[in-house]
Design a protein around this motif. Structure first.
Motif, PDB file in Angstrom:
ATOM      1  N   ALA A 296      36.914  30.399  45.858  1.00  0.00           N
ATOM      2  CA  ALA A 296      36.456  29.718  44.650  1.00  0.00           C
ATOM      3  C   ALA A 296      36.069  30.723  43.565  1.00  0.00           C
ATOM      4  O   ALA A 296      36.374  30.536  42.377  1.00  0.00           O
ATOM      5  CB  ALA A 296      35.285  28.806  44.979  1.00  0.00           C
ATOM      6  N   LYS A 297      35.393  31.793  43.955  1.00  0.00           N
ATOM      7  CA  LYS A 297      35.016  32.821  42.979  1.00  0.00           C
ATOM      8  C   LYS A 297      36.261  33.490  42.384  1.00  0.00           C
ATOM      9  O   LYS A 297      36.321  33.770  41.179  1.00  0.00           O
ATOM     10  CB  LYS A 297      34.129  33.872  43.633  1.00  0.00           C
ATOM     11  CG  LYS A 297      32.698  33.438  43.890  1.00  0.00           C
ATOM     12  CD  LYS A 297      31.895  34.598  44.464  1.00  0.00           C
ATOM     13  CE  LYS A 297      30.422  34.270  44.576  1.00  0.00           C
ATOM     14  NZ  LYS A 297      29.629  35.444  45.013  1.00  0.00           N
ATOM     15  N   CYS A 298      37.239  33.767  43.220  1.00  0.00           N
ATOM     16  CA  CYS A 298      38.451  34.432  42.737  1.00  0.00           C
ATOM     17  C   CYS A 298      39.231  33.508  41.794  1.00  0.00           C
ATOM     18  O   CYS A 298      39.775  33.973  40.783  1.00  0.00           O
ATOM     19  CB  CYS A 298      39.312  34.876  43.916  1.00  0.00           C
ATOM     20  SG  CYS A 298      40.699  35.945  43.441  1.00  0.00           S
ATOM     21  N   ILE A 299      39.298  32.227  42.124  1.00  0.00           N
ATOM     22  CA  ILE A 299      39.940  31.280  41.206  1.00  0.00           C
ATOM     23  C   ILE A 299      39.263  31.334  39.841  1.00  0.00           C
ATOM     24  O   ILE A 299      39.914  31.455  38.794  1.00  0.00           O
ATOM     25  CB  ILE A 299      39.888  29.848  41.773  1.00  0.00           C
ATOM     26  CG1 ILE A 299      40.798  29.714  42.990  1.00  0.00           C
ATOM     27  CG2 ILE A 299      40.292  28.827  40.702  1.00  0.00           C
ATOM     28  CD1 ILE A 299      40.646  28.399  43.730  1.00  0.00           C
ATOM     29  N   ARG A 300      37.953  31.255  39.851  1.00  0.00           N
ATOM     30  CA  ARG A 300      37.184  31.277  38.600  1.00  0.00           C
ATOM     31  C   ARG A 300      37.410  32.582  37.841  1.00  0.00           C
ATOM     32  O   ARG A 300      37.639  32.573  36.621  1.00  0.00           O
ATOM     33  CB  ARG A 300      35.702  31.091  38.923  1.00  0.00           C
ATOM     34  CG  ARG A 300      34.735  31.392  37.793  1.00  0.00           C
ATOM     35  CD  ARG A 300      34.826  30.409  36.673  1.00  0.00           C
ATOM     36  NE  ARG A 300      33.782  30.672  35.689  1.00  0.00           N
ATOM     37  CZ  ARG A 300      33.825  30.285  34.425  1.00  0.00           C
ATOM     38  NH1 ARG A 300      34.843  29.588  33.986  1.00  0.00           N
ATOM     39  NH2 ARG A 300      32.825  30.558  33.599  1.00  0.00           N
ATOM     40  N   PHE A 301      37.344  33.723  38.535  1.00  0.00           N
ATOM     41  CA  PHE A 301      37.519  35.022  37.892  1.00  0.00           C
ATOM     42  C   PHE A 301      38.900  35.128  37.266  1.00  0.00           C
ATOM     43  O   PHE A 301      39.040  35.580  36.115  1.00  0.00           O
ATOM     44  CB  PHE A 301      37.302  36.142  38.912  1.00  0.00           C
ATOM     45  CG  PHE A 301      37.552  37.519  38.364  1.00  0.00           C
ATOM     46  CD1 PHE A 301      36.620  38.134  37.541  1.00  0.00           C
ATOM     47  CD2 PHE A 301      38.734  38.187  38.675  1.00  0.00           C
ATOM     48  CE1 PHE A 301      36.865  39.409  37.021  1.00  0.00           C
ATOM     49  CE2 PHE A 301      38.984  39.455  38.168  1.00  0.00           C
ATOM     50  CZ  PHE A 301      38.042  40.062  37.330  1.00  0.00           C
ATOM     51  N   ALA A 307      43.183  37.925  35.111  1.00  0.00           N
ATOM     52  CA  ALA A 307      43.521  38.956  36.095  1.00  0.00           C
ATOM     53  C   ALA A 307      44.472  38.403  37.151  1.00  0.00           C
ATOM     54  O   ALA A 307      44.523  37.200  37.406  1.00  0.00           O
ATOM     55  CB  ALA A 307      42.250  39.482  36.761  1.00  0.00           C
ATOM     56  N   ALA A 308      45.213  39.303  37.784  1.00  0.00           N
ATOM     57  CA  ALA A 308      46.165  38.918  38.821  1.00  0.00           C
ATOM     58  C   ALA A 308      45.586  39.029  40.222  1.00  0.00           C
ATOM     59  O   ALA A 308      46.218  38.616  41.191  1.00  0.00           O
ATOM     60  CB  ALA A 308      47.424  39.774  38.716  1.00  0.00           C
ATOM     61  N   SER A 309      44.384  39.606  40.347  1.00  0.00           N
ATOM     62  CA  SER A 309      43.761  39.763  41.654  1.00  0.00           C
ATOM     63  C   SER A 309      42.256  39.892  41.464  1.00  0.00           C
ATOM     64  O   SER A 309      41.762  39.956  40.337  1.00  0.00           O
ATOM     65  CB  SER A 309      44.310  40.999  42.380  1.00  0.00           C
ATOM     66  OG  SER A 309      43.990  42.180  41.656  1.00  0.00           O
ATOM     67  N   CYS A 310      41.536  39.918  42.586  1.00  0.00           N
ATOM     68  CA  CYS A 310      40.072  39.989  42.555  1.00  0.00           C
ATOM     69  C   CYS A 310      39.610  41.142  43.444  1.00  0.00           C
ATOM     70  O   CYS A 310      39.859  41.133  44.656  1.00  0.00           O
ATOM     71  CB  CYS A 310      39.458  38.688  43.061  1.00  0.00           C
ATOM     72  SG  CYS A 310      39.928  37.231  42.111  1.00  0.00           S
ATOM     73  N   ALA A 311      38.951  42.106  42.845  1.00  0.00           N
ATOM     74  CA  ALA A 311      38.383  43.228  43.592  1.00  0.00           C
ATOM     75  C   ALA A 311      37.025  42.828  44.173  1.00  0.00           C
ATOM     76  O   ALA A 311      36.422  41.843  43.730  1.00  0.00           O
ATOM     77  CB  ALA A 311      38.234  44.438  42.673  1.00  0.00           C
ATOM     78  N   GLU A 318      30.666  37.505  40.350  1.00  0.00           N
ATOM     79  CA  GLU A 318      30.918  36.115  39.945  1.00  0.00           C
ATOM     80  C   GLU A 318      29.845  35.212  40.548  1.00  0.00           C
ATOM     81  O   GLU A 318      29.720  35.120  41.773  1.00  0.00           O
ATOM     82  CB  GLU A 318      32.300  35.680  40.418  1.00  0.00           C
ATOM     83  CG  GLU A 318      32.853  34.467  39.716  1.00  0.00           C
ATOM     84  CD  GLU A 318      33.165  34.715  38.257  1.00  0.00           C
ATOM     85  OE1 GLU A 318      32.747  33.864  37.444  1.00  0.00           O
ATOM     86  OE2 GLU A 318      33.811  35.729  37.924  1.00  0.00           O
ATOM     87  N   PRO A 319      29.050  34.533  39.748  1.00  0.00           N
ATOM     88  CA  PRO A 319      27.995  33.676  40.303  1.00  0.00           C
ATOM     89  C   PRO A 319      28.573  32.538  41.140  1.00  0.00           C
ATOM     90  O   PRO A 319      29.597  31.957  40.784  1.00  0.00           O
ATOM     91  CB  PRO A 319      27.279  33.134  39.054  1.00  0.00           C
ATOM     92  CG  PRO A 319      27.660  34.055  37.947  1.00  0.00           C
ATOM     93  CD  PRO A 319      29.038  34.539  38.275  1.00  0.00           C
TER      94      PRO A 319
END
Length: 429
Positions: A296-301, A307-311, A318-319
């Motif tokens: 869920a955080k990566c979707i939001r970010f 961005a294409a990915s989440c580090a 991300e709250p």
């Protein structure tokens, strides 16, 4: 349905440090006398509280108290009568308790007219109970990579007609729809899948089938979210399957694979009420909540930044704000004892997802989840229905864990159901 173990463990380290109804045709918690949460649910987040990022749609039954539908005639209920006549009193009691727990109703084939009538009949019965049914649409073309639960519509056009009829069957009633288990987590592009080329076929992968799958799931979401009182959730596999970010599978062709967040975004999660986890699998609740929160955080970010990915730092920053993050539901039907791990070296392919021994029923269906991102615990997979005829890398046909041939996928297996009930956590009452 083949609930595979995938590259997620490595990826998480990188990221975080005839109409068939009522059967899965698939590889597929506590109450009180006053309010038994096997049939009722309470204390969900208030409707409409999510803001920019993933706005809550009005009308989702999981946004408020919900009483879940219980079928009047079930395999467990019938088994209880058989065992009572045979003098198996305690076993019959376990089956009666199991029969009182809400379970999803699966729709896996049929013509548009047939599925419309079947869904409508379930909706009418649920309305008489003043309850909310959980309905599973499981008819996407190329279903289950043509494995244990092979099947589905013969074409994209046929699927569109079927989904339209499914939605017409739901109509204006309250329902929760689980859209195509494995529909996003299991694409024809998986290196081990020979559907559409690739894999071990020696032929180039037909990536048009992947694009078709995204169109099909997206169309189902578009169609079902037009209904006024329906919660719609799309497939995100489970916590030990797909990685969050895109990845190199490391074998086969094509090696480059989309992570689950890319699949969700391509599959229309932004228009849905959320995603679902663990259908027909056994992963533990805490692990699933952690994974689902990161998804869920990566979707939001990614929505917020492009961005294409989440580090790892992106996820940490991300709250975990339930007003802004995509929500999810968890299938807790068989995860009371968590997943099974085969003894090292015992099998060349242990198929740990397939009728594993020693498992138990999990938390009862409820919106009382203790986490505002988790809209509900649901029993999507129907406990006691076989995952398939497992051989665990042996010549077969017997399953070496049981010394007999397992029932075909989706078929009722009384003794397996009994074991799940006996080992339920929390205990069945």
């Amino acid at each position: 349905m083949r609930a595979r173990i995938g590259p997620v463990a490595v990826a998480l380290a990188a990221v975080t440090g005839t109409v068939v109804t009522g059967t899965a045709a698939s590889a597929q918690a506590t109450g009180s006398p006053a309010r038994d949460v096997t049939t009722a649910a309470v204390a969900a987040p208030a409707a409409g509280t999510r803001t920019a990022g993933h706005a809550a749609r009005p009308g989702n039954p999981l946004d408020g108290p919900a009483r879940f539908y219980v079928e009047p005639d079930t395999n467990a209920g019938r088994q209880a009568k058989v065992w009572a006549r045979e003098g198996r009193t305690q076993d019959a009691a376990h089956m009666r308790a199991l029969s009182r727990v809400s379970q999803a109703v699966w729709f896996t084939d049929g013509t548009p007219d047939e599925v419309r009538k079947a869904v409508r009949a379930t909706m009418r019965d649920a309305a008489r109970q003043k309850s909310v049914p959980v309905l599973v649409a499981y008819y996407v073309p190329g279903r289950d990579c043509s494995q244990y639960s092979a099947g589905g519509a013969p074409s994209e056009q046929a699927y569109r007609a079927w989904i339209k009829a499914f939605a017409e069957g739901v109509g204006g009633g309250e329902a929760v729809v689980i859209v195509e288990p494995d529909g996003l987590a299991l694409l024809s592009s998986e290196p081990w899948c020979n559907e559409g080329g690739g894999g071990s076929t020696g032929q180039p992968e037909d990536m048009a089938l992947v694009e078709q799958r995204f169109r099909e799931i997206g169309h189902a979401v578009d169609t079902l979210t037009r209904l006024p009182r329906t919660g719609v959730y799309v497939d995100a596999g489970h916590s030990a399957w797909q990685s969050i970010n895109d990845y190199d599978a490391g074998y086969g062709e094509p090696r480059a694979q989309l992570g689950i967040v890319s699949r969700l975004l391509r599959g229309g999660v932004a228009k849905a009420d959320g995603f679902f986890l663990n259908v027909s699998n056994y992963r533990a609740d805490a692990e699933l909540v952690s994974y689902g929160t990161d998804v869920a955080k990566c979707i939001r970010f990614r929505q917020r930044t492009g961005a294409a990915s989440c580090a790892p730092d992106d996820l940490a920053a991300e709250p975990a704000d339930p007003r802004r993050l995509t929500h999810f539901v968890i299938d807790t039907s068989r995860n009371g004892q968590g997943p099974w791990t085969a003894p090292p070296g015992k099998y060349t392919d242990p198929q740990e997802w397939c009728n594993p021994p020693g498992r138990g029923l999990g938390a009862r269906p409820s919106t009382r989840t203790g986490n505002e991102l988790v809209d509900a615990f649901l029993w999507v997979k129907r406990p006691g229905e076989s995952d398939g005829q497992c051989t665990r890398g042996t010549p077969g046909p017997a399953d070496p864990e049981y010394g007999s041939v397992d029932p075909a996928a989706g078929q009722w297996w009384p003794e397996y159901a009994l074991g799940l009930a006996q080992r339920a956590a929390p205990p069945l009452r």
